[in-house]
Design a protein around this motif. Sequence first.
Motif, mmCIF file in Angstrom:
data_model
loop_
_atom_site.group_PDB
_atom_site.id
_atom_site.type_symbol
_atom_site.label_atom_id
_atom_site.label_comp_id
_atom_site.label_asym_id
_atom_site.label_seq_id
_atom_site.Cartn_x
_atom_site.Cartn_y
_atom_site.Cartn_z
ATOM 1 N N SER A 141 -1.547 78.667 -5.721
ATOM 2 C CA SER A 141 -1.033 79.779 -4.862
ATOM 3 C C SER A 141 -0.934 81.159 -5.478
ATOM 4 C CB SER A 141 0.546 79.438 -4.263
ATOM 5 O OG SER A 141 0.407 77.975 -3.831
ATOM 6 N N ARG A 142 -1.443 81.347 -6.608
ATOM 7 C CA ARG A 142 -1.447 82.727 -7.343
ATOM 8 C C ARG A 142 -2.470 83.646 -6.423
ATOM 9 N NH1 ARG A 142 -2.750 82.094 -13.646
ATOM 10 N NH2 ARG A 142 -0.887 81.151 -14.212
ATOM 11 N N GLY A 143 -2.168 84.986 -6.217
ATOM 12 C CA GLY A 143 -2.810 85.789 -5.422
ATOM 13 C C GLY A 143 -2.067 85.856 -3.581
ATOM 14 N N ILE A 144 -1.490 84.838 -3.332
ATOM 15 C CA ILE A 144 -1.038 84.925 -2.113
ATOM 16 C C ILE A 144 0.206 85.797 -1.971
ATOM 17 C CG2 ILE A 144 0.099 83.419 -0.054
ATOM 18 C CD1 ILE A 144 -1.604 81.061 -1.140
ATOM 19 N N LYS A 145 1.036 85.606 -2.770
ATOM 20 C CA LYS A 145 2.393 86.195 -2.879
ATOM 21 C C LYS A 145 2.397 86.363 -4.600
ATOM 22 C CE LYS A 145 4.494 85.575 1.338
ATOM 23 N NZ LYS A 145 5.799 84.842 2.129
ATOM 24 N N PRO A 146 3.246 87.457 -5.133
ATOM 25 C CA PRO A 146 3.552 87.522 -6.465
ATOM 26 C C PRO A 146 4.537 86.350 -6.750
ATOM 27 C CG PRO A 146 3.630 89.722 -5.389
ATOM 28 C CD PRO A 146 3.627 88.945 -4.348
ATOM 29 N N ILE A 147 4.325 85.567 -7.932
ATOM 30 C CA ILE A 147 5.002 84.385 -8.308
ATOM 31 C C ILE A 147 5.528 84.964 -9.575
ATOM 32 C CG2 ILE A 147 4.973 81.744 -8.682
ATOM 33 C CD1 ILE A 147 2.409 81.760 -6.812
#
Length: 272
Positions: A122-128
Amino acid sequence: MTQMFDIARRLSNRPLALVRTEVDLLAAALRGEALAPQAVFGQPAERERQYGLIDGVAIIPVRGVLFQGAGGCSWATGYDWIRRGFLAALSDSEVRAIVLDIDSPGGEVAGCFDLADTIHASRGIKPIASILSESAYSAAYALASSADPGRLSVPRTGGTGSIGVIWMHVDWSKALSDFGLAVSFITYGARKADGHAEIPLSKEARERFQADVDMMGDLFVTTVARNRNLSAAQVRDTEAATFLGQKGVDLGLADAVLAPDAAFLSLLDELG
């Protein structure tokens, strides 16, 4: 005595990615005791969202012993509980970043790496970000390492590491004999009774279980190496040790030494 046997059975034949001193909490978690909605920064997690929301940042608590399940409380958290909250936060239009609020000694291997893969993918979808309120050891570190590069913070007294797997076999055969009890197994398949607490662990069973632990340990190493952009040799060379504060940063296991509130404010500044 009954409870002791129950705990032993629950922990036998179960690979763990866990700091060894926390196995009793895992046993309780696996029995389903006292699992209630998680608390986030002292407030109940929102039922609709299953995470706290502060200034557009979803805060997902990863606390206590981790296990394969959907419950959560202050001392134990289920992987499915974390996954549901994480995926909901990804699709929530009010959420602009996600924080894994972690303080955990680790837990079950089962379910850990699937969740780590979900977070990493899910990296790149929203900052984690992974913000350690204290420590992320073993399975908890596998999850923490899945956050975005540069966004894993640990406090000065907190720790990272314990990148390894442990499997415990408890041999109750002498205790049973001392109580005048004899256990007979009637099985189909020569290896069916391997690992049962009522009989000693045979050489063949030990070798087979060691092979399983080695396989899961290699998966742990390759997962962390991918997540942290380290070589497998660098990760393996930690030998499942734990590292406080700056030492973890020096080894590439964390990115910054920051108190939890400072790490959260830094993320808010970054988001603007």
